[in-house]
Design an enzyme around this catalytic site. Structure first.
Site, PDB file in Angstrom:
ATOM      1  N   HIS A  91      61.536 -10.097  -3.077  1.00  0.00           N
ATOM      2  CA  HIS A  91      61.846  -8.780  -2.518  1.00  0.00           C
ATOM      3  C   HIS A  91      61.141  -8.522  -1.187  1.00  0.00           C
ATOM      4  O   HIS A  91      61.094  -7.390  -0.729  1.00  0.00           O
ATOM      5  CB  HIS A  91      61.458  -7.681  -3.514  1.00  0.00           C
ATOM      6  CG  HIS A  91      62.294  -7.707  -4.753  1.00  0.00           C
ATOM      7  ND1 HIS A  91      62.901  -6.598  -5.263  1.00  0.00           N
ATOM      8  CD2 HIS A  91      62.632  -8.717  -5.594  1.00  0.00           C
ATOM      9  CE1 HIS A  91      63.568  -6.918  -6.360  1.00  0.00           C
ATOM     10  NE2 HIS A  91      63.408  -8.205  -6.567  1.00  0.00           N
ATOM     11  N   ILE A  98      60.110  -4.885   3.095  1.00  0.00           N
ATOM     12  CA  ILE A  98      59.946  -4.878   1.644  1.00  0.00           C
ATOM     13  C   ILE A  98      61.096  -4.110   1.016  1.00  0.00           C
ATOM     14  O   ILE A  98      61.358  -2.960   1.383  1.00  0.00           O
ATOM     15  CB  ILE A  98      58.612  -4.201   1.252  1.00  0.00           C
ATOM     16  CG1 ILE A  98      57.439  -4.858   1.979  1.00  0.00           C
ATOM     17  CG2 ILE A  98      58.423  -4.212  -0.267  1.00  0.00           C
ATOM     18  CD1 ILE A  98      56.148  -4.046   1.929  1.00  0.00           C
ATOM     19  N   CYS A  99      61.775  -4.738   0.075  1.00  0.00           N
ATOM     20  CA  CYS A  99      62.847  -4.084  -0.666  1.00  0.00           C
ATOM     21  C   CYS A  99      62.229  -3.468  -1.926  1.00  0.00           C
ATOM     22  O   CYS A  99      62.096  -4.121  -2.955  1.00  0.00           O
ATOM     23  CB  CYS A  99      63.939  -5.094  -1.019  1.00  0.00           C
ATOM     24  SG  CYS A  99      65.343  -4.361  -1.878  1.00  0.00           S
ATOM     25  N   LEU A 100      61.819  -2.210  -1.808  1.00  0.00           N
ATOM     26  CA  LEU A 100      61.171  -1.482  -2.903  1.00  0.00           C
ATOM     27  C   LEU A 100      61.620  -0.031  -2.805  1.00  0.00           C
ATOM     28  O   LEU A 100      61.354   0.645  -1.797  1.00  0.00           O
ATOM     29  CB  LEU A 100      59.647  -1.602  -2.787  1.00  0.00           C
ATOM     30  CG  LEU A 100      58.805  -0.919  -3.857  1.00  0.00           C
ATOM     31  CD1 LEU A 100      59.068  -1.534  -5.236  1.00  0.00           C
ATOM     32  CD2 LEU A 100      57.321  -1.006  -3.515  1.00  0.00           C
ATOM     33  N   TRP A 153      69.446  -0.299   1.718  1.00  0.00           N
ATOM     34  CA  TRP A 153      68.999  -1.209   0.666  1.00  0.00           C
ATOM     35  C   TRP A 153      69.852  -1.037  -0.577  1.00  0.00           C
ATOM     36  O   TRP A 153      70.325   0.048  -0.882  1.00  0.00           O
ATOM     37  CB  TRP A 153      67.536  -0.933   0.329  1.00  0.00           C
ATOM     38  CG  TRP A 153      66.612  -1.216   1.455  1.00  0.00           C
ATOM     39  CD1 TRP A 153      66.068  -0.299   2.314  1.00  0.00           C
ATOM     40  CD2 TRP A 153      66.120  -2.489   1.883  1.00  0.00           C
ATOM     41  NE1 TRP A 153      65.274  -0.939   3.239  1.00  0.00           N
ATOM     42  CE2 TRP A 153      65.282  -2.264   2.993  1.00  0.00           C
ATOM     43  CE3 TRP A 153      66.308  -3.792   1.429  1.00  0.00           C
ATOM     44  CZ2 TRP A 153      64.634  -3.304   3.655  1.00  0.00           C
ATOM     45  CZ3 TRP A 153      65.655  -4.819   2.092  1.00  0.00           C
ATOM     46  CH2 TRP A 153      64.831  -4.571   3.183  1.00  0.00           C
TER      47      TRP A 153
END
Length: 160
Positions: A91, A98-100, A153
């Site tokens: 991620h 950051i894919c959060l 996202w």
């Protein structure tokens, strides 16, 4: 720094300044385990060392987070990226993005820099493999220095 070498930022609002001063004071008294704030005179941009938790794939590895606060923090989420080289994680893109979800769609003004850091460390700690996201090369190529907050996202994987 000239305007052509860095994106322009609006100064923090009074509310944002007060909130960040409070968070910084709390951090200094009770820092989250595994993190170290690098002291600077810039309240709007924090650099934080992240130390991988014992017993994880990232144990004792150190990475850097850069946290930039918008004018209307905490009503608006900060921009949080890893300063390259970013950890190899499903991620985390090689450019540090950051894919959060809490950094974007699920942001809440109740969150703090400490809670963001704990979430990122938890994400790192739960990884079972060190690898980049499947679309890393395409994403980084098409990103062209844009903020991760400009990305739409797709949060579909809650396993790591």
């Amino acid at each position: 720094m000239t305007s052509s070498s860095a994106p322009s930022r609006k100064a923090l609002s009074k509310i944002a300044c007060n909130r960040l001063q409070k968070e910084l004071a709390e951090w200094q008294l009770n820092p989250p385990s595994g993190f170290k704030h690098r002291v600077t005179d810039n309240l709007q941009k924090w650099v934080i060392d992240v130390i991988g938790a014992p017993g994880t794939l990232y144990a004792n590895e150190t990475y850097q987070l850069q946290v930039e606060f918008p004018e209307h923090y905490p009503m608006e989420a900060p921009q949080v990226i890893f300063v390259p080289p970013a950890p190899m994680h499903p991620h985390i893109y090689s450019n540090g993005h950051i894919c959060l979800d809490i950094l974007y769609d699920s942001w809440s003004p109740a969150m703090t820099v400490s809670s963001i850091c704990i979430s990122i460390l938890s994400m790192l700690s739960s990884a079972t493999v060190k690898q980049r996201p499947a679309d890393n090369d395409r994403y980084v190529k098409n990103c062209h220095g844009r903020s991760p907050k400009e990305t739409r996202w797709w949060f579909h994987d809650d396993k790591v």
